[in-house]
Every structure is written in structure tokens, then in C-alpha cells.
Write a protein that holds these residues in place. Structure first.
Motif, PDB file in Angstrom:
ATOM      1  N   TYR A  42       1.643   7.935 -12.453  1.00 39.25           N
ATOM      2  CA  TYR A  42       0.811   9.120 -12.224  1.00 39.25           C
ATOM      3  C   TYR A  42       0.271   9.673 -13.781  1.00 39.25           C
ATOM      4  N   GLN A  43       1.184   9.788 -14.572  1.00 41.57           N
ATOM      5  CA  GLN A  43       0.807  10.438 -15.878  1.00 41.57           C
ATOM      6  C   GLN A  43      -0.188   9.460 -16.729  1.00 41.57           C
ATOM      7  N   GLU A  85      -5.956  19.904  -5.544  1.00 42.62           N
ATOM      8  CA  GLU A  85      -5.230  21.190  -5.737  1.00 42.62           C
ATOM      9  C   GLU A  85      -3.931  21.247  -6.065  1.00 42.62           C
ATOM     10  N   SER A  86      -3.368  20.397  -4.852  1.00 43.02           N
ATOM     11  CA  SER A  86      -1.979  20.295  -4.873  1.00 43.02           C
ATOM     12  C   SER A  86      -1.351  19.438  -6.511  1.00 43.02           C
ATOM     13  N   GLY A  87      -2.128  18.905  -7.017  1.00 42.48           N
ATOM     14  CA  GLY A  87      -1.708  18.168  -8.248  1.00 42.48           C
ATOM     15  C   GLY A  87      -1.613  16.635  -7.907  1.00 42.48           C
ATOM     16  N   GLU A  88      -1.694  16.442  -6.496  1.00 43.80           N
ATOM     17  CA  GLU A  88      -1.733  14.851  -6.116  1.00 43.80           C
ATOM     18  C   GLU A  88      -2.993  14.117  -6.504  1.00 43.80           C
ATOM     19  N   ILE A  89      -2.968  12.608  -6.728  1.00 39.68           N
ATOM     20  CA  ILE A  89      -4.193  12.120  -6.931  1.00 39.68           C
ATOM     21  C   ILE A  89      -4.906  12.111  -5.871  1.00 39.68           C
ATOM     22  N   ASP A 104       0.841  -1.170   0.051  1.00 40.00           N
ATOM     23  CA  ASP A 104       0.170  -0.033  -0.149  1.00 40.00           C
ATOM     24  C   ASP A 104       0.853   1.246  -0.082  1.00 40.00           C
ATOM     25  N   VAL A 105       1.976   1.081   0.622  1.00 44.48           N
ATOM     26  CA  VAL A 105       2.983   2.476   0.900  1.00 44.48           C
ATOM     27  C   VAL A 105       3.515   2.535  -0.605  1.00 44.48           C
ATOM     28  N   ILE A 106       3.944   1.453  -1.002  1.00 51.62           N
ATOM     29  CA  ILE A 106       4.606   1.692  -2.365  1.00 51.62           C
ATOM     30  C   ILE A 106       3.686   2.176  -3.556  1.00 51.62           C
ATOM     31  N   VAL A 162       2.598   6.661  -7.393  1.00 53.09           N
ATOM     32  CA  VAL A 162       1.526   7.523  -8.133  1.00 53.09           C
ATOM     33  C   VAL A 162       1.963   8.933  -7.882  1.00 53.09           C
ATOM     34  N   GLN A 163       3.012   9.303  -7.482  1.00 53.43           N
ATOM     35  CA  GLN A 163       3.339  10.533  -7.235  1.00 53.43           C
ATOM     36  C   GLN A 163       3.625  11.424  -8.545  1.00 53.43           C
ATOM     37  N   PRO A 164       3.259  12.940  -8.291  1.00 50.90           N
ATOM     38  CA  PRO A 164       3.350  13.501  -9.541  1.00 50.90           C
ATOM     39  C   PRO A 164       4.581  13.513 -10.262  1.00 50.90           C
TER      40      PRO A 164
END
Length: 229
Positions: free
Chosen positions: A46-47, A60-64, A32-34, A39-41
Motif C-alpha cells: 500500500y505504501q 476518502e476512507s484511505g483505501e485504494i 484476486d482476494v489476496i 494493499v490494505q492501508p
């Protein structure tokens, strides 16, 4: 070194078992941590996710926004499969890196904490042992409702989206029954840890590696003695 797959069901108490294993100094890799890290920006997964699910799943921060994405895949199995196809290869690559790290550090075994281990099935073939954190259905439902503030119907729907714990129980090589109190669970984990530590699994391989390392060390010693003299 061998791999031990750890799984459970929603609200079955797997985090309690993991906490005890960490107290014992075990190597634990948390899928789960991985999954959150890959999926970090700006990373590959992520893309792909933004391209497939649209920018409305972003904060708003751009994170999922994991809750928004979770709501989509919960009610659309085909979208859940799409998300898994994007993230699973990246998660598995990172897990392999961590397994290799613990191998180099000399750990006896590594725990792979994978919530959907028995649902995905593909990873079980790499596990020497599989461990299920179990609790009875009534306890599971009550814990989930209390933890997440869900109605009876909502909690039942969440549980129904996973493979039943009784079915997973038949697939696991070891079961930790977490229906009771924490001390009961802790004692079961201690017994499992002792059993895994004392296991003779891959003894031949460990002896072969130890012999090879000893031989290499002896050769290096002789070479050093030769050049010094």
C-alpha cells in the motif's frame, strides 16, 4: 500434494467453476482476494503504491480506489508493470503461506485461482496441472457487455488487453468449456475433480512420507512403553 493452476479470461465464467470446486470441498486460493488484502492501508505494498501513483488514487476512507488505479494501468503498460512489481511478491508470499496450511491439513491438491496465470508465465512451472475456463469469443464479448454495461468497442478493448483464450487453450493441460449452460460446466468440473483425486502424481512421495510418519509413530510408541514400564 500438488498444485493446480486455474485461469480464464475476462467474463469467461471462472467464478462459476470456482463455486463448483468449493462445493466439492476443494482447497482454493484466490489470487484476486489476496491482491486486495495485501494493499490494505499501512501494509508495505500500500505504501509503495501511494508513493508511486500519488494520493489521488485513494478513497476518502484511505483505501485504494481500485477502479481509479485500474483506469491508470489499463492505458499505461509501464505503470501496469510497476504495479505488478510492487504487488506480485507480496501476493506470492501470502499464497505460499496458504499452500503450506493446506499441505499440513492433508489436502490432495490445491487450486490456485490466478486470472493472469498464462500471461505472467512465472508461476506455471510450479503447477502440476493448469486448467483454463474457456468460452467462445462471441459468448465472452456478450457476457462482458451485459455484466459491465460496456459498449462493443470498450468490451473488445478489455478482451484485447489479455492473452486470447484460444492461445491460453493451447497452453493449458485441461480445459473447461463454459460456452454452454451451468450444468454442462458443472459436469466437466466433476470429471476433472475425480481425475485429480485419482491421480498417481507424486505417489512415491506420499508413500515415503506415510512410511516415515508410521515409523516415527512406532518409535514414539516404543519409547512411551519403555518409560511406562
Amino acid at each position: 500434494m500438488f498444485l493446480v493452476g486455474l485461469s480464464g479470461g475476462i467474463a469467461s465464467g471462472k467464478s462459476t467453476v470456482v463455486a463448483v470446486l468449493r462445493e466439492l470441498g476443494c482447497a482454493v486460493i484466490d489470487a484476486d482476494v489476496i491482491a486486495r488484502e495485501v494493499v490494505q492501508p499501512h501494509l508495505k505494498a500500500y505504501q509503495q503504491i501511494v508513493r508511486c501513483f500519488g494520493p489521488e488514487i485513494l478513497q476518502e476512507s484511505g483505501e485504494i480506489n481500485r477502479e481509479a488505479l485500474g483506469n491508470i494501468i489499463f492505458s499505461h503498460p509501464e505503470k501496469r508493470r510497476l504495479l505488478n512489481a510492487i504487488t506480485h511478491p507480496e501476493i506470492q508470499k501470502e499464497m505460499l503461506k496458504q499452500v503450506l496450511k493446506y499441505f499440513v491439513l492433508g489436502y490432495r491438491y490445491v487450486i490456485l485461482d490466478i486470472p493472469l496465470l498464462f500471461e505472467t508465465k512465472g508461476l506455471t512451472k510450479f503447477m502440476k496441472h493448469t486448467v483454463l475456463v474457456y468460452c467462445d469469443p462471441q459468448t465472452q464479448l456478450a457476457r462482458l457487455r451485459k455484466r459491465n454495461g460496456l459498449s462493443q468497442a470498450e468490451a473488445e478493448a478489455r478482451i484485447a488487453s489479455q492473452l486470447p483464450l484460444d492461445e491460453k487453450r493451447r497452453l493449458a493441460t485441461h480445459v473447461i468449456d463454459n460456452s454452454g449452460d451451468r450444468e454442462s460446466t458443472r459436469q466437466q468440473v466433476l470429471r476433472l475433480h475425480a481425475r485429480l483425486e485419482d491421480s498417481l502424481d507424486f505417489l512415491w512421495a506420499r508413500l515415503a512420507v506415510g512410511t516415515a510418519v508410521a515409523a516415527l509413530g512406532g518409535l514414539l510408541y516404543l519409547l512411551l512403553q519403555h518409560f511406562i514400564s
